[in-house]
Motif scaffolding. Structure first.
Motif, PDB file in Angstrom:
ATOM      1  N   ALA A  63       0.840  -1.197   0.000  1.00  0.00           N
ATOM      2  CA  ALA A  63       0.000   0.000   0.000  1.00  0.00           C
ATOM      3  C   ALA A  63       0.877   1.250   0.000  1.00  0.00           C
ATOM      4  CB  ALA A  63      -0.893  -0.004   1.232  1.00  0.00           C
ATOM      5  N   ARG A  64       0.302   2.354  -0.464  1.00  0.00           N
ATOM      6  CA  ARG A  64       0.935   3.671  -0.329  1.00  0.00           C
ATOM      7  C   ARG A  64       0.305   4.333   0.891  1.00  0.00           C
ATOM      8  NH1 ARG A  64      -0.636   4.498  -5.698  1.00  0.00           N
ATOM      9  NH2 ARG A  64      -1.711   6.361  -5.000  1.00  0.00           N
ATOM     10  N   VAL A  65       1.136   4.762   1.829  1.00  0.00           N
ATOM     11  CA  VAL A  65       0.649   5.358   3.064  1.00  0.00           C
ATOM     12  C   VAL A  65       1.065   6.820   3.112  1.00  0.00           C
ATOM     13  CG1 VAL A  65       0.752   5.264   5.591  1.00  0.00           C
ATOM     14  CG2 VAL A  65       0.781   3.142   4.264  1.00  0.00           C
ATOM     15  N   SER A  66       0.106   7.700   3.442  1.00  0.00           N
ATOM     16  CA  SER A  66       0.401   9.128   3.592  1.00  0.00           C
ATOM     17  C   SER A  66      -0.486   9.680   4.710  1.00  0.00           C
ATOM     18  CB  SER A  66       0.158   9.870   2.270  1.00  0.00           C
ATOM     19  OG  SER A  66      -1.186   9.738   1.865  1.00  0.00           O
ATOM     20  N   TRP A  67      -0.277  10.955   5.023  1.00  0.00           N
ATOM     21  CA  TRP A  67      -1.049  11.630   6.068  1.00  0.00           C
ATOM     22  C   TRP A  67      -1.755  12.834   5.466  1.00  0.00           C
ATOM     23  CZ3 TRP A  67      -1.227   9.239  10.733  1.00  0.00           C
ATOM     24  CH2 TRP A  67      -0.255   8.277  10.996  1.00  0.00           C
ATOM     25  N   ASP A  68      -2.862  13.256   6.077  1.00  0.00           N
ATOM     26  CA  ASP A  68      -3.595  14.402   5.530  1.00  0.00           C
ATOM     27  C   ASP A  68      -2.888  15.729   5.803  1.00  0.00           C
ATOM     28  OD1 ASP A  68      -4.162  14.486   8.251  1.00  0.00           O
ATOM     29  OD2 ASP A  68      -6.283  14.999   7.976  1.00  0.00           O
ATOM     30  N   LEU A  69      -1.893  15.745   6.667  1.00  0.00           N
ATOM     31  CA  LEU A  69      -1.076  16.934   6.916  1.00  0.00           C
ATOM     32  C   LEU A  69       0.353  16.657   6.467  1.00  0.00           C
ATOM     33  CD1 LEU A  69      -2.278  17.793  10.535  1.00  0.00           C
ATOM     34  CD2 LEU A  69      -2.979  18.905   8.408  1.00  0.00           C
ATOM     35  N   ASP A  70       1.031  17.688   5.965  1.00  0.00           N
ATOM     36  CA  ASP A  70       2.426  17.515   5.554  1.00  0.00           C
ATOM     37  C   ASP A  70       3.291  17.243   6.778  1.00  0.00           C
ATOM     38  OD1 ASP A  70       1.977  17.890   2.863  1.00  0.00           O
ATOM     39  OD2 ASP A  70       2.239  20.063   2.975  1.00  0.00           O
ATOM     40  N   SER A  71       4.184  16.314   6.631  1.00  0.00           N
ATOM     41  CA  SER A  71       5.115  16.019   7.715  1.00  0.00           C
ATOM     42  C   SER A  71       6.325  15.299   7.154  1.00  0.00           C
ATOM     43  CB  SER A  71       4.440  15.129   8.763  1.00  0.00           C
ATOM     44  OG  SER A  71       4.419  13.791   8.302  1.00  0.00           O
ATOM     45  N   LYS A  72       7.287  15.108   8.022  1.00  0.00           N
ATOM     46  CA  LYS A  72       8.456  14.310   7.663  1.00  0.00           C
ATOM     47  C   LYS A  72       8.252  12.926   8.275  1.00  0.00           C
ATOM     48  CE  LYS A  72      11.450  18.244   7.345  1.00  0.00           C
ATOM     49  NZ  LYS A  72      12.767  18.778   7.412  1.00  0.00           N
ATOM     50  N   SER A  73       7.322  12.201   7.729  1.00  0.00           N
ATOM     51  CA  SER A  73       7.019  10.880   8.280  1.00  0.00           C
ATOM     52  C   SER A  73       8.085   9.879   7.845  1.00  0.00           C
ATOM     53  CB  SER A  73       5.634  10.414   7.832  1.00  0.00           C
ATOM     54  OG  SER A  73       5.576  10.367   6.421  1.00  0.00           O
TER      55      SER A  73
END
Length: 176
Positions: A121-131
């Protein structure tokens, strides 16, 4: 995974013989056959989850009950009929929807886990961050993706993990 796909085969009138030649990636080959002159079906090394959709002389399609990753592979159907010989080869790819879990890590940062997906899967967050992103492959071909959110400010109270996958997109929110 878990659905029951039907693999089509050229349907002709006056079928004499039908043969399915199945070569799954994870198991040995199997064959299913039908002869109209004897009104007889036969199978060699095929799991019980694979069977004719209906009567092979009416519809030679193959149905796979509760498809699993082990069913992935090449499926060739050969039909002998009055009009001639026909064949069709299909390549079955099985998708596994990842299990989505969102939790607060030991340091209080949100963590998103998309476990046992195929493909990854591609995982991201709804806010920009340095995850940070970590992938772990499993023996069955699935992949677990782990993302830890690194907030730029402590004002973030609710965050949403977004998982993109060919089987279905998912979203889950958490407040840490």
């Amino acid at each position: 995974v878990g659905s029951s796909p039907v693999l089509p085969c050229p349907s002709k009138s006056n079928i004499t013989m039908v043969t399915w030649k199945i070569s799954p990636k994870a198991e040995g080959p199997c064959r299913m056959g039908y002869r109209s002159d004897q009104n007889k079906t036969d199978r060699t090394n095929c799991s019980d989850s694979m069977n004719w959709k209906s009567q092979p002389d009416q519809d030679p399609a193959l149905e796979i009950k509760q498809v699993a990753i082990a069913h992935e592979g090449s499926y060739t159907c050969e039909v002998v009929a009055a009009e001639g010989n026909f064949h069709r080869t299909l390549h079955l790819t099985v998708l596994a929807l990842p299990r989505l879990t969102v939790y607060c890590g030991d340091d209080g940062s949100p963590v998103c886990e998309a476990a046992a997906g195929k493909p990854a899967a591609r995982v991201s967050w709804d806010l920009d961050s340095k995850s940070t992103l970590k992938e772990e492959g499993h023996d069955n071909g699935t992949v677990t993706v782990l993302s830890k959110f690194a907030a730029c400010s402590t004002n973030v109270t609710n965050i949403t993990c977004i998982v993109s996958h060919p089987a279905r997109d998912q979203r889950k929110s958490i407040a840490c």
